[in-house]
Design a protein around this motif. Sequence first.
Motif, mmCIF file in Angstrom:
data_model
loop_
_atom_site.group_PDB
_atom_site.id
_atom_site.type_symbol
_atom_site.label_atom_id
_atom_site.label_comp_id
_atom_site.label_asym_id
_atom_site.label_seq_id
_atom_site.Cartn_x
_atom_site.Cartn_y
_atom_site.Cartn_z
ATOM 1 N N LYS A 50 43.910 -25.056 -66.782
ATOM 2 C CA LYS A 50 44.775 -24.749 -65.843
ATOM 3 C C LYS A 50 45.697 -25.581 -65.308
ATOM 4 O O LYS A 50 45.982 -26.449 -65.721
ATOM 5 N N ALA A 52 49.762 -25.296 -63.874
ATOM 6 C CA ALA A 52 50.309 -25.241 -62.597
ATOM 7 C C ALA A 52 52.482 -24.592 -62.694
ATOM 8 O O ALA A 52 53.324 -26.092 -63.517
ATOM 9 N N GLU A 80 45.485 -21.093 -67.918
ATOM 10 C CA GLU A 80 45.401 -20.253 -66.698
ATOM 11 C C GLU A 80 46.892 -21.069 -66.152
ATOM 12 O O GLU A 80 47.341 -22.009 -66.282
ATOM 13 N N ILE A 82 49.901 -21.263 -63.523
ATOM 14 C CA ILE A 82 49.802 -20.492 -62.319
ATOM 15 C C ILE A 82 50.780 -20.771 -61.800
ATOM 16 O O ILE A 82 51.584 -21.867 -62.072
#
Length: 340
Positions: A50, A52, A80, A82
């Motif tokens: 992840k 961000a 991912e 974010i």
Amino acid sequence: MKYAFRNWSLALCFTAMAAISSQATVSISHADGLDDPLRAQYLEKLKGKKVAFLPIALSFDLALGWQEGLKRELEPYGIELIVRDPNWNSNAGAQALTTLIAAKPDVLIVHNADLQTYAKLLKKAEAEGIKVVQVNMRSVYQSTVYVGADWVEVGERATSAVVEACKGKSGKISIVQGPTSSASSAFTLTGVQNVLKDNPQIKVVSSQAADWDAAKAKGITQTVLRQNPDLCGIVGFWDGMDIGTGAAVVEAGMKDQVFLATSGGGEQRGACDKVADGTFDVDFSYDVPAQAMTMAGVVKWLLQAGATVGDSKGSIYTTLKVITPQNAAEPGMCWRLGKS
């Protein structure tokens, strides 16, 4: 005989080298293919991670271009992304950053609103093992990596262009800054001063903060032009803001007299088109798609390296593109959102 011997010796050497080369080629030839021994490990270390991203807002070309580039480079590997949008509100940004830290992404990419607001939170993130990449605007806290413009260089080059354009003229110039609390504005101003100290013939008649606001930049410039009808140059700190600066110059009918230098991310409509139509005389582009690729490359390395946060810290400065009326129409000089 000596000549013949030398040629015979050279022939023997070349024959031997050819034989060695042939053997080497055979030894690394794999008719059935060869699996990359590091590929599986690379893919495994990226998948499911992840990242961000916290810009200061998602309503302008820089942030949208970074987001676009990061998605393109990271998501195909199962990373991912974010994204949170504080929409120019630093308090909302601090709240979003606090929430992101609690979610524990593997890497956090932050576009700082100013030098101070996020500093303690960035330190907290790295204390909890989250690697932090700062983009284009630093905090007073130095995180794992900074990727962005060398603002001192931007200030030096923009001011040098204005000084050159003012030769034989009044020597009066104006400076349109961003917020004084912004690292990019403060560092750019240092670059401006580095050049001005070697050019005492240049007189700064105005140096004001327009806070990245085009309307405010226009108002400031209109006043400066009325008070200094012999102004010869303006150093602007961001093309998104300097659309207002340039509009004031054009509306005053002083385009041929006042040279405007600015900088930005190099998006077509905000950079090349504005140089081509005469709003700006030169735009120093820090090339947002290239920055996004650099950030994505840094992220991929950080996810693989396994280094402890704080083991090393560094910066990767952007190579500037200089956009002028002579090259503004060249392919690849600028980029377009959705096509970068």
